[in-house]
Each structure stands twice: as structure tokens, then as C-alpha cells.
Scaffold this active site. Structure first.
Site, PDB file in Angstrom:
ATOM      1  N   PHE A  55     -26.582  -6.374  -3.485  1.00 48.88           N
ATOM      2  CA  PHE A  55     -27.661  -7.736  -4.657  1.00 48.88           C
ATOM      3  C   PHE A  55     -26.453  -9.549  -4.142  1.00 48.88           C
ATOM      4  O   PHE A  55     -25.978 -10.068  -4.747  1.00 48.88           O
ATOM      5  CB  PHE A  55     -27.458  -7.865  -6.036  1.00 48.88           C
ATOM      6  CG  PHE A  55     -28.460  -7.202  -6.075  1.00 48.88           C
ATOM      7  CD1 PHE A  55     -29.671  -6.867  -5.158  1.00 48.88           C
ATOM      8  CD2 PHE A  55     -28.446  -5.774  -6.766  1.00 48.88           C
ATOM      9  CE1 PHE A  55     -30.420  -5.781  -5.443  1.00 48.88           C
ATOM     10  CE2 PHE A  55     -28.972  -4.995  -7.367  1.00 48.88           C
ATOM     11  CZ  PHE A  55     -30.767  -4.682  -6.570  1.00 48.88           C
TER      12      PHE A  55
ATOM     13  N   CYS B 210       3.855   6.442  -5.650  1.00 48.24           N
ATOM     14  CA  CYS B 210       3.846   7.582  -4.734  1.00 48.24           C
ATOM     15  C   CYS B 210       5.494   8.196  -4.587  1.00 48.24           C
ATOM     16  O   CYS B 210       6.092   6.720  -4.987  1.00 48.24           O
ATOM     17  CB  CYS B 210       3.104   8.203  -4.005  1.00 48.24           C
ATOM     18  SG  CYS B 210       4.671   7.087  -2.213  1.00 48.24           S
TER      19      CYS B 210
ATOM     20  N   GLU C 135     -14.500 -16.113   4.613  1.00 48.28           N
ATOM     21  CA  GLU C 135     -15.532 -16.028   3.777  1.00 48.28           C
ATOM     22  C   GLU C 135     -15.511 -17.415   2.216  1.00 48.28           C
ATOM     23  O   GLU C 135     -15.280 -17.021   1.860  1.00 48.28           O
ATOM     24  CB  GLU C 135     -15.072 -14.571   2.190  1.00 48.28           C
ATOM     25  CG  GLU C 135     -15.465 -12.942   3.723  1.00 48.28           C
ATOM     26  CD  GLU C 135     -14.944 -11.902   2.869  1.00 48.28           C
ATOM     27  OE1 GLU C 135     -15.508 -11.942   1.432  1.00 48.28           O
ATOM     28  OE2 GLU C 135     -14.660 -11.186   2.755  1.00 48.28           O
TER      29      GLU C 135
ATOM     30  N   TRP D  81     -20.358 -10.583  -8.407  1.00 53.55           N
ATOM     31  CA  TRP D  81     -18.715  -9.568  -9.018  1.00 53.55           C
ATOM     32  C   TRP D  81     -18.582 -10.468 -10.535  1.00 53.55           C
ATOM     33  O   TRP D  81     -18.123  -9.490 -11.184  1.00 53.55           O
ATOM     34  CB  TRP D  81     -17.794  -9.498  -8.106  1.00 53.55           C
ATOM     35  CG  TRP D  81     -17.530 -10.421  -6.948  1.00 53.55           C
ATOM     36  CD1 TRP D  81     -17.752  -9.863  -5.646  1.00 53.55           C
ATOM     37  CD2 TRP D  81     -16.987 -11.525  -7.462  1.00 53.55           C
ATOM     38  NE1 TRP D  81     -17.669 -11.888  -4.948  1.00 53.55           N
ATOM     39  CE2 TRP D  81     -16.438 -12.214  -6.450  1.00 53.55           C
ATOM     40  CE3 TRP D  81     -16.031 -11.977  -8.478  1.00 53.55           C
ATOM     41  CZ2 TRP D  81     -15.895 -13.267  -6.085  1.00 53.55           C
ATOM     42  CZ3 TRP D  81     -15.485 -13.214  -8.309  1.00 53.55           C
ATOM     43  CH2 TRP D  81     -15.394 -13.977  -7.195  1.00 53.55           C
TER      44      TRP D  81
ATOM     45  N   ASN E 133      -8.357  -5.982   5.542  1.00 52.03           N
ATOM     46  CA  ASN E 133      -9.240  -6.618   4.649  1.00 52.03           C
ATOM     47  C   ASN E 133      -8.834  -6.860   3.506  1.00 52.03           C
ATOM     48  O   ASN E 133      -8.400  -6.363   2.591  1.00 52.03           O
ATOM     49  CB  ASN E 133     -10.780  -6.543   4.345  1.00 52.03           C
ATOM     50  CG  ASN E 133     -12.400  -7.391   3.709  1.00 52.03           C
ATOM     51  OD1 ASN E 133     -12.208  -8.489   4.362  1.00 52.03           O
ATOM     52  ND2 ASN E 133     -11.901  -7.176   2.203  1.00 52.03           N
ATOM     53  N   GLU E 134      -8.558  -8.392   2.904  1.00 57.01           N
ATOM     54  CA  GLU E 134      -7.913  -8.174   1.504  1.00 57.01           C
ATOM     55  C   GLU E 134      -6.569  -7.894   1.213  1.00 57.01           C
ATOM     56  O   GLU E 134      -6.823  -7.594   0.483  1.00 57.01           O
ATOM     57  CB  GLU E 134      -9.501  -8.926   0.718  1.00 57.01           C
ATOM     58  CG  GLU E 134     -10.063 -10.324   0.880  1.00 57.01           C
ATOM     59  CD  GLU E 134     -11.094 -10.319  -0.328  1.00 57.01           C
ATOM     60  OE1 GLU E 134     -10.911  -9.798  -0.850  1.00 57.01           O
ATOM     61  OE2 GLU E 134     -11.037 -11.568  -0.169  1.00 57.01           O
TER      62      GLU E 134
HETATM   63  C1  GLA Z   1     -14.220  -9.773  -0.803  1.00 54.92           C
HETATM   64  C2  GLA Z   1     -14.505  -9.184   0.915  1.00 54.92           C
HETATM   65  C3  GLA Z   1     -15.977  -8.435   0.703  1.00 54.92           C
HETATM   66  C4  GLA Z   1     -16.843  -9.105   0.094  1.00 54.92           C
HETATM   67  C5  GLA Z   1     -16.843 -10.219  -0.898  1.00 54.92           C
HETATM   68  C6  GLA Z   1     -17.838 -10.162  -2.118  1.00 54.92           C
HETATM   69  O1  GLA Z   1     -14.253 -11.804  -0.299  1.00 54.92           O
HETATM   70  O2  GLA Z   1     -13.883  -9.535   1.391  1.00 54.92           O
HETATM   71  O3  GLA Z   1     -15.506  -7.481   1.918  1.00 54.92           O
HETATM   72  O4  GLA Z   1     -16.566  -7.142  -1.319  1.00 54.92           O
HETATM   73  O5  GLA Z   1     -15.112 -10.102  -1.810  1.00 54.92           O
HETATM   74  O6  GLA Z   1     -17.677 -11.321  -2.403  1.00 54.92           O
HETATM   75 ZN    ZN Z   2       2.854   4.849  -1.693  1.00 54.72          ZN
END
Ligand code: GLA
Ligand code: ZN
Length: 667
Positions: free
Chosen positions: A359, A159, A309, A317, A151-152
Site C-alpha cells: 500500500f 555478536c 527515493e 509506514w 539499501n539504507e
Molecule cells: C525506504 C527503503 C525502501 C522502502 C521505502 C518505503 O526508503 O529504502 O526500500 O522501504 O523506505 O518508504
Molecule cells: Zn555481529
């Protein structure tokens, strides 16, 4: 490879049934609600490592079996994730080397997500293992259509394993020759000559942070190391499920990784779109998100991408998270499809009950039922998307490209000199993009390594860095009949940030543009210098080159300062093409006026013969024309011809009205 597994635009999103493992009746309710909302897909398992491997070597797939079966019985496409984005506590406790070390050399404790070392052989092995087990289990599951890897991807680790890997990377890239590296990084400056690769560490605030060559190398290393981590993840998947395509969700214009390079390693590009709608009343957000869509669309030669997404309502956020107004969800989603997305996917399907993102907007709110505004909007959009099968896998055709290059962005934020306060590479690219957006002309956003040859015009704002071969390709393009537009501070340095000698624009481009940029001036805010172009006067903002025409035709001059009368815009006939040099930055109308002339000269027509007013965009994809109103006023659209409204089936001509935040799809 079954890349085109979908017959409808994918409508779905992140689905986290593992959070509701103790209340499986919620899973049944999810199916009922997904069907109601015209959702056809679910992305499952993104952060489920501890649910599938609760203890080392102990696996629990019962819940996931049932979830995937449910989804299949309900006709949903499943995009199955690998879980490396967050790890179980047992793993970090037993093998602390998997955790990241920060710039200060301190190892992070267990917590949050994306907190892993990119190099750790142990973490790589653990990830391969869990991916292999998941792939073995679901390789023949009929619902599983695509892999969502991790994910992202983001972040870096300092290290010792990473430091050694970095040194190895440098050895490979500098011919194992420290003297070559010394020359490339100009290490005689400040007595920085190195005797051995072992003397190099990652750049950091309490260490080396002024050597641009090092900083660029570190960024390239982090990017390559992340891609190699990704390759490590997909190795078992390629072996066990060779027909299932892989993607990973990219972040906005995330500068921590060279996403243009990363894109070469995925089968389908996907990205997460969180534009800031509802801030101010202008259409700025629409332009910026259109730009970003086109950046991602262009990464694989214009092949459709997925919008993996987006939020169905609020995000959680930003410091203040205003609710997008009714209608904006569909407006924003249809924009993605218009620019090449084959999906509208959400983060998230159902709000979690606890945790950091409880939220954040979701299709299903804490109330748990379908009688909400958001659910109704998602449902209505789902119904519209079902009518857009004809757009799947179709491209947008562009005759114009803008060079937006990740590594050029890096370096423009690193060198010291001229106007240090205002670099704005991204903004500059958006500025040259906007005129085309307004005029309904599709543009590709390409890296400097891309093939220029099939465009009538290529615009490269602030192309400070020229990678090996770029100058030659620009020369060849213009020589062959292309129109190439460069602006101030073009062709200054090579890939290691060594300046080209012999006059700017460097590396042989002086003869292509027919100019020599002798000096570059930086202007404080509110300092008024003017320059002309084609008889009109513009303000010079922040920075300008003082150039001499050496064969180029002068299209404008400076009107003040000691360089009054020197050229400000030039055009050089070179071979069969033209090379333009726009020597100053203007934050007003210059880009629009310039592009108007270019469009006229090259006879570039809008995507369709439809007149759209300010704030309304028009984009053709395949045979469909998307018209979207980004304003909060009703707008009049003039159709110069007869069209079929794809969503209603009606025949339309003359003038039609478009609601605020409304959209039409015409054929
Ligand atoms: C990102 C992440 C998700 C979630 C969203 C919230 O895009 O990939 O898991 O945290 O942000 O906006
Ligand atoms: Zn490392």
C-alpha cells in the site's frame, strides 16, 4: 569514472521486476508505461538475491538479462543494485552467523531485511561473491550506469564477532593502551578502571550505558564497521567495473551512522526523501526538507546528489498516511532539484501485489493502467524535468555555512546535565538555517571538519564538542577575517567527552570570543527570563550561559534573574574577523533578527533580485532560479528585472502569480 552519465535529470525509481517473474507480460507493460510517464531510469535488483541465486551456487540471470535489455532498448539508464540488504533463507539457514545478535545477546531469526552482522567474515564473503558474479555478468551492459550498493545501511550487531572487532577498533584508537583509554573515559569515576580491553563490551541497557566515551566509541565503531562492510561490497566492483560510479542510498538525518564520514567513500551522494507534507498548513516541512537537502548537498563540497527515493503519492509506514494533495509531488521534487539534486526518483515504480509495502505509493497502482491522478502528475513532472538539462551538474553557491555535525549531534544527546529535557541540536541548526531560507540565500551545511575558509560567515549552534583541531581552525578562520557565530554551550568537551579545563568556551576559544562562560542555567518550561539583543527583548528558552565579557563588545544583556545585566550576546574583534557569542537560546525571532544584521553587515545578497512572500522559496542553482510556493494560496512574486521562464519559454517581468504548490524556473 563516468559520474555524469546522464544528459537529463534522472527521473525513475525502484523497479522490482523480480516480483513479477511469473508474469513477464507485466515487464513489457512496464516499458510502455515508463515511456508514457517520461521515466528515463530504473533502479533494479535491490532485494533480488534469491531471484539471482535461488540456491547456494546456483545462479539465474535469465530474467535480469531480459529486464536490462528491455530497459536498454527503451533508452533507460539502469542503476544496478547489489542485493545485500536482504538475504535468501537458504543463506541464513545454513550460516546462522550472518544474522544479527541483539543487545540482549539473542540472535535474530531469519526475517525482515537489514538483518545481518556487519562483521561476519562469511556474510562478507557471500556478498563479495554475489557482487562479483553480478559485476562480471553486466560489466559491459550498455544500460548499466551506476551501482546502488545495498539499501539504507543501518543497525548494529552485538555478536561475539562484533564485540571482538569493537575491542580491536578500541585498541587501534587508543594506542593499544588501556590506561590511555581509562584516562580518556575518566574511568576512575565509579571505580570503572579497566585492566584489559577484554573487559569492554558494547553499551547496553543492562550493562554499561553511562560512560559517554564508550557510547561515542561504539557509535564510531558501528559507523566505521558499516563503511568497511560497504568497502568490502564494492571491492569486486572497483576491480571489474572501475568506470561505473557507486552510491548507496542514505536515510534522512539517520543518526546511527556518521553519514558525513560515509559520504567520503561514495562517488555520488544519494538519499531517500520522505517529508511529511500536508500536516498542518505551515511551511515547516519545506524548511526542514530544504535543510536536509542542503546537508546532503554539502557532503561532497556541493557536488550534485541524487534523490534516490521519494514517494509519488502516499507512504505506508506512518501511523496515519494522508495523501499529499495534488501538486505536492512536483513541488517536493522540484525543491530537491533546486537544492542540488540531479534526480527525482521514486519508491516505487509499481505497487507490489503482496508484501509489507503493497500500500506504499507507486507510479503504477494496482489497477495497472495510466489513467490515475498520480500517473498524470508523474508524467507532467517528467515533461518539466526534461526542460531542465541546463541545471545538471551545476552547483548552488553559498557564502554562508552552518555547522551541522553528526558526531556533535550524538554527544549532545548523551551527556547528563543542564537541560536534559531539551537538547534539540538538530532543531537549533534548523532554526539558524530558516532565516536564510526565507531570504533566498543559499547556505551550506557542513561538519566541523570542513574547510571554513571560503565562507564569509560560519554559524555553529550548540557546538558542544570540539574535535582535535577544530578550535585551531575556528581561531585561524576568525583571525583571517571570517565571522564566526557560536551559541550557548560551545566548546565544552573533546572527542571523548572530557571537559576542557580553564574556562568555557574551551580549548583556547575564550580568547577568540573574548568571553568566559562561568555558569549555565537551565530553565523549566514557562519560566520567564528575558534577554536583550540590539535593543530588542527576547525570551530565554530552556538554557543560557552566564558569561563575562573579557574584551568582547556587549550587544545585549540579561534583563532578569540574578544574572541581570550580564552579557547575553557579544561580539569580539579578533584578528581581521569577528567572533560572536549568543549566550542564550530563544525559540522566537532572535535567529532571524541576528541573521538580518549579519547579512547586512557582510552585504550578502539573496540568490536573485526577486521578492518572494512568506511560504515561497527562492534558490539559485547554476543560472536557474527556482521559485516554489509551499502554501495553499496563490502568491504574488515580484520580479525586479526581466527573466525567461525556462519551462514555458515566456519572457517575464514585474509581477507574476504562482499557483498554490506551484513552481517556476527562471533564467
Ligand atoms: C525506504 C527503503 C525502501 C522502502 C521505502 C518505503 O526508503 O529504502 O526500500 O522501504 O523506505 O518508504
Ligand atoms: Zn555481529
Amino acid at each position: 569514472m563516468k559520474e555524469n552519465f546522464y544528459e537529463h535529470i534522472i527521473h525513475g525509481g525502484d523497479y522490482n521486476p523480480d516480483q513479477w517473474i511469473k508474469t513477464p507480460e507485466i515487464w513489457d507493460e512496464d516499458m510502455r508505461l515508463m515511456n508514457l510517464a517520461h521515466i528515463n531510469s530504473a533502479t533494479v535488483g535491490i532485494f533480488s538475491w534469491s531471484a539471482v541465486e535461488p540456491e547456494e551456487g546456483v545462479y539465474n540471470f535469465e530474467w535480469l538479462d531480459r529486464v536490462l535489455d528491455n530497459l536498454h532498448e527503451n533508452g533507460k539508464y539502469v542503476i544496478l543494485a547489489t542485493p545485500s540488504g536482504a538475504r535468501p533463507a537458504w543463506l541464513a539457514q545454513k550460516y546462522p552467523e550472518v544474522l544479527r545478535v541483539n543487545e540482549e545477546g539473542v540472535r535474530n531469526e531469519y526475517g525482515v531485511r537489514h538483518n545481518h552482522c556487519l562483521t561476519s567474515p562469511l556474510y562478507r564473503e557471500k556478498v563479495r561473491n554475489i557482487n562479483r558474479i553480478i559485476a562480471e555478468r553486466y560489466k559491459n551492459h550498455p544500460a548499466v550506469k551506476m551501482w546502488h550498493i545495498s539499501n539504507e545501511y543501518c543497525g548494529e550487531c552485538h555478536c561475539e564477532l562484533c564485540q571482538n572487532a569493537f575491542r580491536q577498533w578500541l585498541r587501534e584508537h587508543y594506542n593499544n593502551d588501556i590506561e590511555l583509554l581509562n584516562d580518556k573515559w575518566w574511568n576512575r569515576f565509579w571505580s570503572h578502571q579497566l585492566n584489559d580491553f577484554s573487559q569492554i563490551t558494547s553499551p547496553k541497557s543492562r550493562g554499561e550505558n553511562h560512560v559517554v566515551g564508550l557510547k561515542l566509541a561504539w557509535k564510531r565503531f558501528v559507523s566505521d564497521q558499516t563503511i568497511s562492510f560497504f568497502e568490502n561490497e564494492i571491492a569486486p566492483l572497483r576491480e571489474i567495473t572501475p568506470d561505473i560510479p557507486v552510491t548507496t542510498n542514505f536515510m534522512w538525518l539517520f543518526d546511527g551512522l556518521d553519514l558525513q564520514e560515509f559520504a567520503k567513500h561514495v562517488d555520488i551522494v544519494s538519499w531517500d526523501n520522505y517529508p511529511e507534507w500536508n500536516v498542518g498548513k505551515d511551511t515547516r516541512t519545506a524548511v526542514v526538507s530544504a535543510f536536509v537537502h542542503d546537508v546532503f548537498r554539502s557532503m561532497k563540497g556541493g557536488k550534485p546528489f541524487l534523490m534516490m527515493e521519494s514517494t509519488p503519492s502516499v507512504i505506508n509506514w506512518r501511523s496515519v498516511n494522508k495523501i499529499p494533495e495534488p501538486g505536492m509531488l512536483a513541488m517536493s521534487s522540484v525543491q530537491a532539484v533546486a537544492h542540488g539534486a540531479d534526480s527525482v526518483q521514486y519508491f516505487q515504480w509499481r505497487k507490489s501485489r503482496g508484501g509489507h509495502e503493497k500500500f506504499h505509493g507507486a507510479v503504477v497502482d494496482h489497477c495497472g493502467h495510466e489513467n490515475t491522478r498520480v500517473f498524470r502528475e508523474v508524467t507532467a513532472l517528467g515533461k518539466d524535468l526534461e526542460k531542465l538539462d541546463g541545471v545538471i551538474n551545476r552547483k548552488c553557491e553559498s557564502r554562508v555555512a552552518i555547522v551541522y555535525d553528526w558526531q556533535n549531534e550524538w554527544v549532545t544527546n548523551m551527556f547528563c546535565g543542564y537541560n536534559n529535557a531539551r537538547r534539540d541540536y538538530q532543531k537549533e541548526c534548523i532554526k539558524w538555517y530558516e532565516p536564510f531560507w526565507k531570504r533566498g540565500i543559499s547556505v551550506d551545511m557542513i561538519s566541523m571538519d570542513s574547510d571554513f575558509s571560503h565562507y564569509d560567515a560560519v554559524i555553529a549552534p550548540f557546538l558542544y564538542m570540539l574535535k582535535d583541531g577544530t578550535a585551531e581552525r575556528i581561531e585561524k578562520y576568525v583571525n583571517g577575517g571570517g565571522s564566526f557565530v557560536a551559541t550557548y554551550l560551545t566548546g565544552i568537551a573533546d572527542e571523548d567527552d572530557l571537559c576542557f579545563l580553564g574556562g568555557f568556551p574551551g580549548n583556547g576559544l575564550g580568547k577568540v570570543f573574548g568571553v568566559w562562560a562561568e555558569e549555565t542555567d537551565a530553565l523549566p518550561e514557562n519560566c520567564c527570563v528575558n534577554a536583550s539583543f540590539d535593543g530588542k527583548t527576547y525570551e530565554v528558552n530552556h538554557v543560557c550561559d552566564i558569561i563575562h565579557a573579557q574584551g568582547a563588545q556587549v550587544l545585549g544583556t540579561y534583563e532578569s534573574e540574578f544574572y541581570k545585566g550580564e552579557p547575553s550576546v557579544t561580539c569580539n574583534g579578533y584578528g581581521k574577523g569577528k567572533a560572536y557569542y549568543v549566550a542564550f537560546r530563544n525559540d522566537g525571532e532572535l535567529a532571524g533578527d541576528f541573521c538580518d544584521k549579519l547579512i547586512k553587515e557582510l552585504e550578502i545578497l539573496p540568490d536573485a533580485d526577486i521578492d518572494v512572500p512568506h511560504g515561497v522559496s527562492m534558490r539559485k542553482r547554476g543560472s536557474y532560479i527556482f521559485v516554489i510556493n509551499f502554501t495553499d494560496d496563490e502568491k504574488q512574486i515580484k520580479l525586479n528585472g526581466t527573466y525567461r521562464d525556462v519551462l514555458t519559454g515566456e519572457e517575464l517581468n514585474n509581477t507574476v502569480m504562482l499557483n498554490k504548490y506551484g513552481y517556476m524556473v527562471l533564467e
